[in-house]
Design a protein around this motif. Structure first.
Motif, PDB file in Angstrom:
ATOM      1  N   GLY A 223      43.478  69.528  -2.000  1.00 48.36           N
ATOM      2  CA  GLY A 223      43.065  68.337  -1.265  1.00 48.36           C
ATOM      3  C   GLY A 223      43.460  67.058  -1.959  1.00 48.36           C
ATOM      4  O   GLY A 223      43.897  66.097  -1.314  1.00 48.36           O
ATOM      5  N   TRP A 224      43.332  67.018  -3.273  1.00 46.95           N
ATOM      6  CA  TRP A 224      43.701  65.818  -4.024  1.00 46.95           C
ATOM      7  C   TRP A 224      45.209  65.576  -3.955  1.00 46.95           C
ATOM      8  O   TRP A 224      45.646  64.432  -3.823  1.00 46.95           O
TER       9      TRP A 224
ATOM     10  N   ALA B 276      37.874  65.158  -2.191  1.00 45.70           N
ATOM     11  CA  ALA B 276      38.979  65.854  -1.529  1.00 45.70           C
ATOM     12  C   ALA B 276      38.877  65.797  -0.008  1.00 45.70           C
ATOM     13  O   ALA B 276      39.895  65.841   0.683  1.00 45.70           O
TER      14      ALA B 276
ATOM     15  N   LEU C  39      32.196  69.700  -9.567  1.00 44.64           N
ATOM     16  CA  LEU C  39      32.840  70.387  -8.452  1.00 44.64           C
ATOM     17  C   LEU C  39      32.440  69.778  -7.113  1.00 44.64           C
ATOM     18  O   LEU C  39      33.291  69.588  -6.231  1.00 44.64           O
ATOM     19  N   GLU C  40      31.163  69.452  -6.957  1.00 46.95           N
ATOM     20  CA  GLU C  40      30.768  68.852  -5.681  1.00 46.95           C
ATOM     21  C   GLU C  40      31.377  67.465  -5.525  1.00 46.95           C
ATOM     22  O   GLU C  40      31.800  67.081  -4.429  1.00 46.95           O
TER      23      GLU C  40
ATOM     24  N   MET D 168      34.226  66.575  -6.714  1.00 42.92           N
ATOM     25  CA  MET D 168      35.623  66.828  -6.361  1.00 42.92           C
ATOM     26  C   MET D 168      35.768  67.206  -4.895  1.00 42.92           C
ATOM     27  O   MET D 168      36.711  66.792  -4.219  1.00 42.92           O
ATOM     28  N   VAL D 169      34.829  68.007  -4.378  1.00 39.65           N
ATOM     29  CA  VAL D 169      34.858  68.378  -2.964  1.00 39.65           C
ATOM     30  C   VAL D 169      34.690  67.141  -2.087  1.00 39.65           C
ATOM     31  O   VAL D 169      35.412  66.952  -1.097  1.00 39.65           O
TER      32      VAL D 169
ATOM     33  N   CYS E 240      39.954  71.972  -4.056  1.00 42.42           N
ATOM     34  CA  CYS E 240      39.911  70.533  -4.347  1.00 42.42           C
ATOM     35  C   CYS E 240      41.258  70.036  -4.855  1.00 42.42           C
ATOM     36  O   CYS E 240      41.704  68.941  -4.484  1.00 42.42           O
TER      37      CYS E 240
ATOM     38  N   VAL F 242      36.643  76.929  -5.308  1.00 44.94           N
ATOM     39  CA  VAL F 242      36.309  75.553  -4.934  1.00 44.94           C
ATOM     40  C   VAL F 242      37.212  74.575  -5.690  1.00 44.94           C
ATOM     41  O   VAL F 242      37.736  73.617  -5.105  1.00 44.94           O
ATOM     42  N   ALA F 243      37.401  74.805  -6.982  1.00 44.55           N
ATOM     43  CA  ALA F 243      38.256  73.919  -7.779  1.00 44.55           C
ATOM     44  C   ALA F 243      39.692  73.932  -7.262  1.00 44.55           C
ATOM     45  O   ALA F 243      40.346  72.890  -7.170  1.00 44.55           O
TER      46      ALA F 243
END
Length: 265
Positions: free
Chosen positions: A244-245, A160, A153-154, A156-157, A241, A237-238
């Motif tokens: 953002g992606w 993103a 997750l981090e 991915m953040v 992301c 959070v997912a």
């Protein structure tokens, strides 16, 4: 007859993945050969931040305990991964302008190299973090099973937020001056040296809009308290992301071909 340049959708990601892996290895090797200070500073920066916050807690809030420094170390190390990746990745396209004049490369590849380089260093630092939290009375727990998800997750953040910034920078070069100031401001509101319980209830919803704050809280839950992270926050959070992606891929496809011209305006 004209020939279009290859794009991410037509040319096979495997080749570009090989470039990312090779360049990550090359940058780590070059850094080790030129100076060991790069690796030392990677450890010293979060350590110095932790000491600073610890002094503030001890002097102002009168919380000079082992538990307080463990709390701070987890937050500082988590933030360091994001901060270092953003700082290096944001300028990666602009810094590679000379190379981009000579060859075509999807611009997303460049910040990804910076992110993977920072991520490898983070894994090394995280091993030291584990040793520290164990030594300060926080043994491993079943909740450690969630750590790979938190890493993902981090990562991915980081992707993103870093990739769109790297793609925007060629069009707004003066933004480089503001990046450090913005990151420092975000650091102050991400819960590195305070817990969510200290935030007034009326503002906790806004606090949790910050994905870094949610991740820092999750790491502390797992490493210090031995409890599971809040799954609703991890889902948020997912989802953030994913948005953002999607934006990054759309924006990359729009500006990839014209970006080199923007860099050299």
């Amino acid at each position: 007859m004209t020939h279009s340049r290859p794009t991410l959708s037509t040319m096979g990601w495997l080749r570009y993945w090989d470039i990312i892996v090779y360049r990550t290895y090359a940058e780590l090797k070059a850094e080790a050969q030129l100076s060991y200070m790069g690796y030392v500073w990677w450890i010293l920066e979060p350590l110095l931040n932790t000491i600073l916050f610890y002094v503030l807690l001890a002097a102002i809030l009168e919380q000079s305990t082992v538990g307080a420094i463990s709390f701070l170390v987890v937050g500082a190390v988590t933030w360091q991964w994001f901060n270092a990746s953003m700082m290096s990745g944001a300028n990666s396209v602009v810094e590679a302008s000379g190379m981009l004049r000579q060859i075509y490369l999807p611009k997303m590849v460049l910040p990804l190299i910076s992110i993977f380089t920072s991520s490898w260093k983070f894994l090394f630092l995280f091993v030291l973090l584990l040793a520290f939290v164990w030594a300060t009375g926080h043994p491993p727990a079943l909740a450690y099973v969630a750590l790979p998800l938190l890493f993902l997750l981090e990562f991915m953040v980081i992707v993103a937020f870093t990739l769109p910034l790297a793609l925007i920078m060629p069009y707004f070069p003066d933004a480089r001056v503001a990046i450090d100031a913005v990151l420092r401001s975000v650091m102050l509101v991400s819960g590195i040296f305070f817990s969510v319980s200290s935030v007034p209830a009326a503002y906790q919803l806004y606090f949790h809009l910050n994905p870094l704050a949610d991740l820092i809280e999750a790491y502390r839950a797992v490493l210090i308290d031995g409890t599971w992270p809040r799954w609703d926050l991890m889902a948020y959070v997912a989802g953030l992301c994913a948005i953002g992606w999607i934006f990054t891929i759309w924006f990359h496809n729009r500006v990839d071909r014209s970006m080199v011209k923007a860099i050299h305006r």
